[in-house]
Each structure stands twice: as C-alpha cells, then as structure tokens.
Design an enzyme around this catalytic site. Structure first.
Site, PDB file in Angstrom:
ATOM      1  N   GLU A  36      -1.374  -6.927   7.415  1.00 19.52           N
ATOM      2  CA  GLU A  36       0.026  -6.768   7.806  1.00 19.52           C
ATOM      3  C   GLU A  36       0.349  -7.737   8.932  1.00 19.52           C
ATOM      4  OE1 GLU A  36       2.978  -6.456   7.464  1.00 19.52           O
ATOM      5  OE2 GLU A  36       3.447  -4.326   7.321  1.00 19.52           O
ATOM      6  N   HIS A  72       0.389  -5.530   2.159  1.00 18.27           N
ATOM      7  CA  HIS A  72       1.299  -4.871   3.106  1.00 18.27           C
ATOM      8  C   HIS A  72       2.718  -5.396   2.911  1.00 18.27           C
ATOM      9  CE1 HIS A  72      -2.216  -3.311   5.346  1.00 18.27           C
ATOM     10  NE2 HIS A  72      -2.764  -4.421   4.861  1.00 18.27           N
ATOM     11  N   ARG A  81      -5.757   1.146   4.636  1.00 18.48           N
ATOM     12  CA  ARG A  81      -4.678   1.619   3.752  1.00 18.48           C
ATOM     13  C   ARG A  81      -4.488   0.707   2.543  1.00 18.48           C
ATOM     14  NH1 ARG A  81      -2.699  -0.374   8.645  1.00 18.48           N
ATOM     15  NH2 ARG A  81      -0.829  -1.701   8.598  1.00 18.48           N
ATOM     16  N   HIS A 137       0.821  -1.219   0.000  1.00 15.38           N
ATOM     17  CA  HIS A 137       0.000   0.000   0.000  1.00 15.38           C
ATOM     18  C   HIS A 137       0.854   1.269   0.000  1.00 15.38           C
ATOM     19  CE1 HIS A 137       1.033   0.826   4.175  1.00 15.38           C
ATOM     20  NE2 HIS A 137       0.856  -0.469   4.410  1.00 15.38           N
TER      21      HIS A 137
END
Length: 257
Positions: free
Chosen positions: A89, A188, A62, A11
């Site tokens: 993540e 991520h 995100r 991202h």
C-alpha cells in the site's frame, strides 16, 4: 484484439478499513467481513470460469491472506504466490493510524481528499516519534526487500508508489503475462490504482476519482502491447459494487456530530 487477461484485486476489508483509519504499512489481518469478501471473490471467479497461473502480492498480511482465500475457493492453492514490498500500500507517512473522518473535521474534506487521492502530493513523513514507526521498520519482513531498510519510503504520493512499482511490473510481472499466463495481483487500493493509471493512461487529475472497493476483482483485457482493448470490468453484482465505491469515497468526509 484482446490477447492477455490481467486481474487486479484490492484485498478484503481489514480491521482498520472498518475503523476508517490510514493503515498503510502497519500490518493488519482481514476482518471477518474481509475474509468473507475474499472467499466470495474466489467463488465468483471460479463460477465465471477464470483460472490463474501465478499470483503477485505485497508483503502485508491482508494482501497475502486475500490471495490465499481466493485461491482456496478456486481450488488453486498449488499455484505460485510471489511477494514483494513494491506492491505494498502507499506509505501515508505521519497520517498512519489516524481516522479519516476526524481528520476531515480538523483539516477540511478537500485537504484530506488531496492527501488521500491526489497524484503527486506527499503527506508529511513518518519519524521515530510516531507510534507505529518502530513497529514498521523493526519488522523482519523489511529485511527481505531489494533496497536497504534506510532507503525505504517514509511517506509517498501516488506518483512515488508508481515509481517504485513500475520496475517490478516491467521486470517481474510483464514476462509472466507475455508467457500467456493469467496473472492475479492481490494488492492494495493505491498500488492497484497506480497500476491502472499506468496501463489505462489516466490523467493526473482523473486518477483522484478512481475508487476500488475491497474484495472486488478488476478484469483488464490487454493487447500485445499491454494496452487495454476495452474499459476495465469490476466483476460481481454491479449495484453492490456501486454502493461499496460510495462507502470508500465517504471515508474522507467529516462526520458532524
């Protein structure tokens, strides 16, 4: 011979990337710079003639916001976007919210590099006394997972990220690739690194040196067995990409005043 194309994307920059803090499962929107990165990424992909059939994201804003902005820039807002916590993540446990450079000063750069980049070292788990514990585990998005909330991780090594990601890759993503669809995974740094480790057969030691900058698409060309036929390509201005990689690597270094 290359049969399939797969794109991985970390991202765009988030507010805590900018502040050099462990963001992990705390939900963050993109910074202004992150929005620009995502739009630029979409424009680059469009200029180079790429088109996607489906996008997979985590359930963190995100990652989703990056996918939206990329698709908007490509004129592909209509394609399916599928979300799963399994692309989240890495869960950094009790390190969440802490500044990497301050920690390097306190614990030493080597220790922080081990926590950040090693394959099988798990940081200390988050518990209810942690300032972000309730923000994460009372968030309604975690009621949608395919495991009970109390079974969700409280901290993860990169190995544990790969363990929770692989069933999703095998059962949900791979069938789309095998249909001949071009897939974008907007996720991520660590979920993308874990997948790269699996696909490229990177050793436990060498994965520590694989760095993905924000907003830079990674192209993998795969054969019929989903093995890479050539080295991964980071698309875009190579000098800027190398500078961005160095910036990520320097996050774990102490800033001596």
């Amino acid at each position: 011979m290359s049969k399939y194309k797969l794109f991985l994307l970390r991202h765009g920059e988030g507010a805590w990337n900018k502040e050099n803090r462990f963001c992990s499962w705390v939900d963050q929107k993109l910074s202004e710079n992150g929005v620009t990165e995502a739009r630029d990424c979409g424009r680059l992909l469009k200029e180079q003639g790429y088109k996607f059939d489906i996008v997979f994201t985590s359930i963190l804003s995100r990652s989703i916001q990056t996918a939206w902005l990329v698709l908007e820039a490509m004129g592909l807002e209509w394609i399916p976007v599928v979300k799963s916590w399994r692309l989240n993540e890495r869960h950094y446990g009790s390190l969440i919210g802490l500044n990497r450079a301050e920690m390097a000063l306190q614990h030493g750069e080597e220790k922080v590099k081990l926590w950040r980049r090693s394959y099988d070292i798990t940081p200390p788990p988050i518990d209810e006394s942690h300032p972000y514990y309730h923000e994460i585990y009372s968030d309604r998005r975690y009621n949608t997972c395919d495991v009970a909330k109390d079974k969700l991780p409280r901290a993860e090594s990169l190995k544990e990220v790969l363990d929770r990601l692989l069933p999703y890759w095998d059962n949900i993503v791979v069938p789309e690739i095998r249909k001949g669809h071009t897939v974008l995974i907007s996720a991520h740094g660590n979920s993308c690194r874990a997948l790269l480790k699996h696909l490229e057969g990177i050793s436990d030691e060498d994965i520590a040196n694989v760095t993905l900058p924000t907003g830079v698409p990674v192209l993998l060309e795969l054969d019929e067995n989903l093995r890479p036929v050539k080295p991964r390509q980071l698309l875009g201005d190579q000098a800027k990409i190398q500078a961005a990689i160095k910036k990520v690597e320097d996050q774990g270094k102490s800033k001596h005043m």
